[in-house]
Design a protein around this motif. Structure first.
Motif, mmCIF file in Angstrom:
data_model
loop_
_atom_site.group_PDB
_atom_site.id
_atom_site.type_symbol
_atom_site.label_atom_id
_atom_site.label_comp_id
_atom_site.label_asym_id
_atom_site.label_seq_id
_atom_site.Cartn_x
_atom_site.Cartn_y
_atom_site.Cartn_z
ATOM 1 N N SER A 1 28.939 69.040 27.185
ATOM 2 C CA SER A 1 29.064 70.526 26.680
ATOM 3 C C SER A 1 30.657 70.664 26.495
ATOM 4 C CB SER A 1 28.712 71.280 27.869
ATOM 5 O OG SER A 1 29.587 71.129 29.047
ATOM 6 N N GLU A 2 30.818 71.699 25.560
ATOM 7 C CA GLU A 2 32.259 72.080 24.877
ATOM 8 C C GLU A 2 32.831 72.384 26.258
ATOM 9 O OE1 GLU A 2 32.021 74.517 21.663
ATOM 10 O OE2 GLU A 2 30.433 73.342 20.690
ATOM 11 N N SER A 3 34.278 72.452 25.939
ATOM 12 C CA SER A 3 35.248 73.285 26.934
ATOM 13 C C SER A 3 36.059 73.898 26.076
ATOM 14 C CB SER A 3 36.111 71.876 27.631
ATOM 15 O OG SER A 3 36.834 71.137 26.613
ATOM 16 N N TRP A 4 36.541 74.807 26.899
ATOM 17 C CA TRP A 4 37.593 75.982 26.315
ATOM 18 C C TRP A 4 38.603 75.295 25.670
ATOM 19 C CZ3 TRP A 4 42.403 78.162 28.012
ATOM 20 C CH2 TRP A 4 42.647 79.098 27.200
ATOM 21 N N LYS A 5 38.907 75.517 24.465
ATOM 22 C CA LYS A 5 40.115 74.925 23.550
ATOM 23 C C LYS A 5 40.135 73.591 23.768
ATOM 24 C CE LYS A 5 43.779 77.591 23.589
ATOM 25 N NZ LYS A 5 45.149 78.016 23.781
ATOM 26 N N ASN A 6 38.951 72.918 24.018
ATOM 27 C CA ASN A 6 39.117 71.408 24.398
ATOM 28 C C ASN A 6 39.868 71.011 25.363
ATOM 29 O OD1 ASN A 6 38.012 68.962 23.465
ATOM 30 N ND2 ASN A 6 39.782 68.297 21.976
ATOM 31 N N SER A 7 40.046 71.759 26.334
ATOM 32 C CA SER A 7 40.841 71.417 27.436
ATOM 33 C C SER A 7 40.580 70.185 28.215
ATOM 34 C CB SER A 7 41.027 72.825 28.510
ATOM 35 O OG SER A 7 39.839 72.951 29.088
ATOM 36 N N GLN A 8 39.266 69.815 28.258
ATOM 37 C CA GLN A 8 38.845 68.450 28.949
ATOM 38 C C GLN A 8 39.058 68.489 30.384
ATOM 39 O OE1 GLN A 8 38.946 65.195 26.415
ATOM 40 N NE2 GLN A 8 38.415 66.328 24.598
ATOM 41 N N THR A 9 39.141 69.418 31.397
ATOM 42 C CA THR A 9 39.580 69.484 32.617
ATOM 43 C C THR A 9 38.488 69.570 33.438
ATOM 44 O OG1 THR A 9 40.271 71.584 32.441
ATOM 45 C CG2 THR A 9 41.916 69.881 32.125
ATOM 46 N N PRO A 10 37.266 69.280 33.404
ATOM 47 C CA PRO A 10 36.027 70.052 34.073
ATOM 48 C C PRO A 10 36.109 68.804 35.419
ATOM 49 C CG PRO A 10 35.105 68.796 32.235
ATOM 50 C CD PRO A 10 36.477 68.916 32.028
#
Length: 72
Positions: free
Chosen positions: A36-45
């Motif tokens: 799934s997409e992340s906010w502003k492509n932050s990629q910190t899930p």
């Protein structure tokens, strides 16, 4: 399942069953979340799978203590 159907059938669940979720289902949900997409492509899930009440209580305590430290 088509997007429109998914959106129309979506619901919030506030009462949970006390039966454990199968490991395969948990892994499938994590895989879907990874793509799934992340906010502003932050990629910190970060995903935490907690399978016991003791671990859940410890996790909640740690989260609470970290919030207290952060905002005190």
């Amino acid at each position: 399942m088509e997007l429109q159907n998914v959106l129309e059938k979506r619901r919030s669940i506030r009462k949970y069953k006390q039966q454990p979720v199968e490991k395969e289902k948990i892994e499938e949900m994590i895989q879907a979340a990874i793509y799934s997409e992340s906010w502003k492509n932050s990629q910190t899930p970060r995903y935490h799978v907690i399978q016991s009440k003791e671990m859940l209580e410890q996790f909640k305590k740690n989260v609470y203590l970290n919030l207290i430290k952060k905002y005190s």
